[in-house]
Design a protein around this motif. Structure first.
Motif, PDB file in Angstrom:
ATOM      1  N   TYR A  61       0.805  -1.214   0.000  1.00  0.00           N
ATOM      2  CA  TYR A  61       0.000   0.000   0.000  1.00  0.00           C
ATOM      3  C   TYR A  61       0.845   1.274   0.000  1.00  0.00           C
ATOM      4  O   TYR A  61       0.412   2.302  -0.512  1.00  0.00           O
ATOM      5  CB  TYR A  61      -0.947   0.014   1.201  1.00  0.00           C
ATOM      6  CG  TYR A  61      -2.130  -0.913   1.046  1.00  0.00           C
ATOM      7  CD1 TYR A  61      -3.094  -0.670   0.069  1.00  0.00           C
ATOM      8  CD2 TYR A  61      -2.297  -2.018   1.870  1.00  0.00           C
ATOM      9  CE1 TYR A  61      -4.187  -1.514  -0.079  1.00  0.00           C
ATOM     10  CE2 TYR A  61      -3.374  -2.872   1.734  1.00  0.00           C
ATOM     11  CZ  TYR A  61      -4.322  -2.614   0.755  1.00  0.00           C
ATOM     12  OH  TYR A  61      -5.393  -3.446   0.611  1.00  0.00           O
ATOM     13  N   GLY A  62       2.025   1.218   0.600  1.00  0.00           N
ATOM     14  CA  GLY A  62       2.869   2.412   0.615  1.00  0.00           C
ATOM     15  C   GLY A  62       3.152   2.938  -0.777  1.00  0.00           C
ATOM     16  O   GLY A  62       2.796   4.073  -1.116  1.00  0.00           O
ATOM     17  N   PRO A  63       3.778   2.123  -1.653  1.00  0.00           N
ATOM     18  CA  PRO A  63       4.032   2.610  -3.010  1.00  0.00           C
ATOM     19  C   PRO A  63       2.765   2.851  -3.815  1.00  0.00           C
ATOM     20  O   PRO A  63       2.724   3.744  -4.667  1.00  0.00           O
ATOM     21  CB  PRO A  63       4.891   1.498  -3.629  1.00  0.00           C
ATOM     22  CG  PRO A  63       4.700   0.305  -2.765  1.00  0.00           C
ATOM     23  CD  PRO A  63       4.427   0.833  -1.390  1.00  0.00           C
ATOM     24  N   ALA A 199       2.964   5.452 -13.292  1.00  0.00           N
ATOM     25  CA  ALA A 199       3.959   4.555 -13.840  1.00  0.00           C
ATOM     26  C   ALA A 199       3.691   3.135 -13.338  1.00  0.00           C
ATOM     27  O   ALA A 199       3.135   2.928 -12.275  1.00  0.00           O
ATOM     28  CB  ALA A 199       5.349   4.999 -13.420  1.00  0.00           C
ATOM     29  N   ALA A 200       4.076   2.160 -14.168  1.00  0.00           N
ATOM     30  CA  ALA A 200       3.902   0.782 -13.767  1.00  0.00           C
ATOM     31  C   ALA A 200       4.758   0.490 -12.533  1.00  0.00           C
ATOM     32  O   ALA A 200       5.844   1.024 -12.380  1.00  0.00           O
ATOM     33  CB  ALA A 200       4.290  -0.146 -14.922  1.00  0.00           C
ATOM     34  N   PHE A 201       4.213  -0.366 -11.689  1.00  0.00           N
ATOM     35  CA  PHE A 201       4.945  -0.705 -10.469  1.00  0.00           C
ATOM     36  C   PHE A 201       6.205  -1.477 -10.828  1.00  0.00           C
ATOM     37  O   PHE A 201       6.173  -2.412 -11.626  1.00  0.00           O
ATOM     38  CB  PHE A 201       4.068  -1.537  -9.541  1.00  0.00           C
ATOM     39  CG  PHE A 201       4.802  -2.032  -8.327  1.00  0.00           C
ATOM     40  CD1 PHE A 201       5.082  -1.164  -7.281  1.00  0.00           C
ATOM     41  CD2 PHE A 201       5.232  -3.350  -8.245  1.00  0.00           C
ATOM     42  CE1 PHE A 201       5.754  -1.609  -6.153  1.00  0.00           C
ATOM     43  CE2 PHE A 201       5.900  -3.794  -7.122  1.00  0.00           C
ATOM     44  CZ  PHE A 201       6.161  -2.922  -6.074  1.00  0.00           C
ATOM     45  N   SER A 202       7.304  -1.082 -10.245  1.00  0.00           N
ATOM     46  CA  SER A 202       8.577  -1.747 -10.463  1.00  0.00           C
ATOM     47  C   SER A 202       9.068  -2.299  -9.135  1.00  0.00           C
ATOM     48  O   SER A 202       9.362  -1.525  -8.212  1.00  0.00           O
ATOM     49  CB  SER A 202       9.612  -0.778 -11.050  1.00  0.00           C
ATOM     50  OG  SER A 202      10.900  -1.334 -10.986  1.00  0.00           O
ATOM     51  N   ALA A 204      11.864  -3.749  -8.545  1.00  0.00           N
ATOM     52  CA  ALA A 204      13.266  -3.363  -8.336  1.00  0.00           C
ATOM     53  C   ALA A 204      13.363  -1.944  -7.799  1.00  0.00           C
ATOM     54  O   ALA A 204      14.138  -1.662  -6.876  1.00  0.00           O
ATOM     55  CB  ALA A 204      14.042  -3.491  -9.644  1.00  0.00           C
ATOM     56  N   ALA A 205      12.544  -1.038  -8.374  1.00  0.00           N
ATOM     57  CA  ALA A 205      12.580   0.353  -7.915  1.00  0.00           C
ATOM     58  C   ALA A 205      12.067   0.463  -6.483  1.00  0.00           C
ATOM     59  O   ALA A 205      12.611   1.225  -5.674  1.00  0.00           O
ATOM     60  CB  ALA A 205      11.741   1.228  -8.846  1.00  0.00           C
ATOM     61  N   TYR A 206      11.043  -0.318  -6.166  1.00  0.00           N
ATOM     62  CA  TYR A 206      10.496  -0.272  -4.817  1.00  0.00           C
ATOM     63  C   TYR A 206      11.506  -0.789  -3.796  1.00  0.00           C
ATOM     64  O   TYR A 206      11.717  -0.196  -2.748  1.00  0.00           O
ATOM     65  CB  TYR A 206       9.205  -1.090  -4.743  1.00  0.00           C
ATOM     66  CG  TYR A 206       8.691  -1.250  -3.329  1.00  0.00           C
ATOM     67  CD1 TYR A 206       8.220  -0.150  -2.621  1.00  0.00           C
ATOM     68  CD2 TYR A 206       8.723  -2.489  -2.710  1.00  0.00           C
ATOM     69  CE1 TYR A 206       7.773  -0.295  -1.315  1.00  0.00           C
ATOM     70  CE2 TYR A 206       8.274  -2.641  -1.411  1.00  0.00           C
ATOM     71  CZ  TYR A 206       7.799  -1.538  -0.715  1.00  0.00           C
ATOM     72  OH  TYR A 206       7.369  -1.670   0.568  1.00  0.00           O
ATOM     73  N   LEU A 207      12.132  -1.921  -4.124  1.00  0.00           N
ATOM     74  CA  LEU A 207      13.126  -2.477  -3.213  1.00  0.00           C
ATOM     75  C   LEU A 207      14.304  -1.523  -3.042  1.00  0.00           C
ATOM     76  O   LEU A 207      14.851  -1.386  -1.942  1.00  0.00           O
ATOM     77  CB  LEU A 207      13.609  -3.834  -3.727  1.00  0.00           C
ATOM     78  CG  LEU A 207      12.570  -4.965  -3.697  1.00  0.00           C
ATOM     79  CD1 LEU A 207      13.146  -6.227  -4.323  1.00  0.00           C
ATOM     80  CD2 LEU A 207      12.091  -5.235  -2.276  1.00  0.00           C
ATOM     81  N   SER A 208      14.675  -0.858  -4.138  1.00  0.00           N
ATOM     82  CA  SER A 208      15.767   0.112  -4.049  1.00  0.00           C
ATOM     83  C   SER A 208      15.383   1.277  -3.151  1.00  0.00           C
ATOM     84  O   SER A 208      16.185   1.730  -2.317  1.00  0.00           O
ATOM     85  CB  SER A 208      16.126   0.608  -5.446  1.00  0.00           C
ATOM     86  OG  SER A 208      17.120   1.602  -5.383  1.00  0.00           O
ATOM     87  N   ALA A 209      14.130   1.784  -3.301  1.00  0.00           N
ATOM     88  CA  ALA A 209      13.669   2.896  -2.466  1.00  0.00           C
ATOM     89  C   ALA A 209      13.591   2.483  -0.994  1.00  0.00           C
ATOM     90  O   ALA A 209      13.964   3.251  -0.098  1.00  0.00           O
ATOM     91  CB  ALA A 209      12.306   3.379  -2.955  1.00  0.00           C
ATOM     92  N   THR A 210      13.128   1.259  -0.753  1.00  0.00           N
ATOM     93  CA  THR A 210      13.058   0.773   0.624  1.00  0.00           C
ATOM     94  C   THR A 210      14.448   0.630   1.227  1.00  0.00           C
ATOM     95  O   THR A 210      14.677   0.986   2.398  1.00  0.00           O
ATOM     96  CB  THR A 210      12.327  -0.584   0.670  1.00  0.00           C
ATOM     97  OG1 THR A 210      11.008  -0.431   0.132  1.00  0.00           O
ATOM     98  CG2 THR A 210      12.221  -1.096   2.096  1.00  0.00           C
ATOM     99  N   ARG A 211      15.375   0.130   0.432  1.00  0.00           N
ATOM    100  CA  ARG A 211      16.750   0.004   0.906  1.00  0.00           C
ATOM    101  C   ARG A 211      17.336   1.372   1.237  1.00  0.00           C
ATOM    102  O   ARG A 211      18.033   1.536   2.253  1.00  0.00           O
ATOM    103  CB  ARG A 211      17.602  -0.685  -0.150  1.00  0.00           C
ATOM    104  CG  ARG A 211      19.036  -0.977   0.292  1.00  0.00           C
ATOM    105  CD  ARG A 211      19.772  -1.833  -0.716  1.00  0.00           C
ATOM    106  NE  ARG A 211      19.887  -1.172  -2.008  1.00  0.00           N
ATOM    107  CZ  ARG A 211      19.237  -1.566  -3.105  1.00  0.00           C
ATOM    108  NH1 ARG A 211      18.433  -2.609  -3.057  1.00  0.00           N
ATOM    109  NH2 ARG A 211      19.393  -0.920  -4.238  1.00  0.00           N
ATOM    110  N   ASP A 212      17.022   2.362   0.413  1.00  0.00           N
ATOM    111  CA  ASP A 212      17.505   3.718   0.693  1.00  0.00           C
ATOM    112  C   ASP A 212      16.935   4.248   2.004  1.00  0.00           C
ATOM    113  O   ASP A 212      17.632   4.906   2.777  1.00  0.00           O
ATOM    114  CB  ASP A 212      17.134   4.654  -0.463  1.00  0.00           C
ATOM    115  CG  ASP A 212      17.926   4.368  -1.730  1.00  0.00           C
ATOM    116  OD1 ASP A 212      18.985   3.696  -1.628  1.00  0.00           O
ATOM    117  OD2 ASP A 212      17.487   4.792  -2.809  1.00  0.00           O
ATOM    118  N   LEU A 213      15.643   3.961   2.244  1.00  0.00           N
ATOM    119  CA  LEU A 213      15.030   4.394   3.502  1.00  0.00           C
ATOM    120  C   LEU A 213      15.707   3.731   4.697  1.00  0.00           C
ATOM    121  O   LEU A 213      15.974   4.371   5.715  1.00  0.00           O
ATOM    122  CB  LEU A 213      13.534   4.053   3.508  1.00  0.00           C
ATOM    123  CG  LEU A 213      12.603   4.931   2.678  1.00  0.00           C
ATOM    124  CD1 LEU A 213      11.182   4.399   2.750  1.00  0.00           C
ATOM    125  CD2 LEU A 213      12.640   6.371   3.139  1.00  0.00           C
TER     126      LEU A 213
END
Length: 398
Positions: A61-63, A199-202, A204-213
């Protein structure tokens, strides 16, 4: 959509229903155990299933809220809650009941955390804790009514009636939110909505953003603290009605009524949040909250008469919302560039922590260890409150 009080009230209605559905099973555990011929610990799977799915689905739900608009996702989640509540009411056995409660948790996961994130988008930091406290008033009232009505329904109308009523309530909230979204006018970005095609859900992008957080020390600290809080303070709540029934001989409806006092403590905090914040500051609220939770749990564990345990329930509720609202406020500010994802990670860890607490409590209640485990939780939350108070630092307002 609008940032007017109307939209906030409707989100409050959805949040009320979500919290009522979360806690409605607490006073039903003994009745469910008797109907399905299992132990109280086994029956608590209906609570753990809700908590686990509620926590895990925060990661989705976050993204979704950040991309498609928080209000739109809340509407979809509220509609799904109406469906799963109806399915729960018709469950033919415990296994189906647990599965439908898991679906219910998965749907409800998209309401309160995204409403918090929406407030974070709209309200400056200086006024945010007060606004979040108003939303908390709705959630606390929902918790109170869910716990009370769950007990009453299980003794009078039957436990299925409670879920039928919740289904209707969710449906009303979803319809009113859709109507409000259609008749109001607002710049989409103000409403927490995407201004262009999503944009379509990615993954890889989500995991990258979570890792950054998670690389941010403050984010890691807040998430760790709320997970422990969920296990110690929130995980124990589910077994307070069982303690009142088995320890003091109260009926299910009376035990549900006692749990209303937990919510009354939280409601009292939400009504006077501004005054207490001015008087104690965030550090004082965290320390006082941890202390009150500890005192409440000790009274629930060792009270010789029901009246003392009832007082403990009230104190634990007041303390929990003092501590938790302070953490909520910092959760909305720990990563403003990805607030929806950050806040739903916060909720994810809270409810995963709760699910761990419920599973540990389930093992203890069937072995007669409820009082010692409540005592250990009291000690842990006292230390936690002190650590949170020491860690808090001023944030820039705005």
């Amino acid at each position: 959509m609008t940032t007017s009080p109307t939209m906030l009230r409707l989100m409050g209605l959805a949040a009320f229903s979500s919290m009522a559905s979360m806690r409605v099973c607490d006073p039903m555990l003994v009745a469910l155990a008797q109907e399905f011929h299992v132990t109280t610990g086994d029956a608590s799977a209906v609570i753990a299933a809700f908590a686990v799915s509620y926590g895990v689905l925060q990661l989705i739900y976050g993204p979704l809220g950040d991309r498609f608009g928080k209000v739109r996702v809340i509407i979809g989640a509220t509609s799904a809650c109406a469906f799963f509540s109806a399915a729960t009411a018709m469950a033919p056995g415990l296994a189906v009941l647990v599965a439908s409660r898991a679906g219910m948790g998965a749907a409800a996961a998209g309401i309160i955390p995204l409403a918090m994130a929406w407030i974070g988008d709209q309200v400056p930091y200086a006024q945010r804790q007060e606004t979040l406290a108003r939303l908390m008033g709705a959630t606390v009232t929902g918790m109170m009514m869910g716990q009370w009505f769950g007990g009453v329904a299980s003794e009078t109308l039957g436990w299925r009636a409670a879920f039928a009523v919740l289904s209707a309530l969710f449906l009303v909230a979803a319809v009113l939110l859709v109507r409000q979204m259609r008749v109001s006018t607002i710049v989409p970005a103000q409403a927490g909505c995407s201004t262009g095609p999503a944009a379509a859900f990615s993954l890889a992008a989500y995991l990258s953003a979570t890792r950054d957080l998670l690389r941010i020390p403050r984010v890691r600290w807040v998430l760790a603290v709320v997970a422990v809080e969920g296990a110690l303070a929130f995980g124990t709540v589910a077994f307070v009605p069982a303690r009142m029934v088995n320890g003091f001989g109260l009926s299910a409806s009376a035990a549900g009524g006692v749990m209303v006092l937990y919510g009354v403590g939280g409601l009292l905090y939400s009504l006077f949040a501004r005054r207490w914040l001015a008087l104690l500051g965030e550090r004082g609220l965290a320390l006082a909250g941890g202390t009150l939770i500890a005192v409440g749990l000790l009274l629930l564990a060792w009270a010789p008469v029901a009246a003392w345990a009832i007082a403990g329930c009230f104190l634990a509720g007041l303390g929990f919302y003092m501590l938790h609202n302070t953490l909520q406020t910092h959760a909305t500010q720990m990563a403003p560039q990805a607030r929806g994802t950050a806040v739903t990670l916060f909720a994810c860890l809270l409810f995963l922590g709760q699910s761990v607490g419920v599973m540990l409590m389930a093992a203890s209640v069937d072995r007669g260890w409820l009082a010692p485990v409540f005592t250990a939780a009291a000690a842990g939350v006292l230390v936690l409150g002190a650590l949170v108070a020491r860690s808090l630092r001023p944030h820039l307002h705005g």
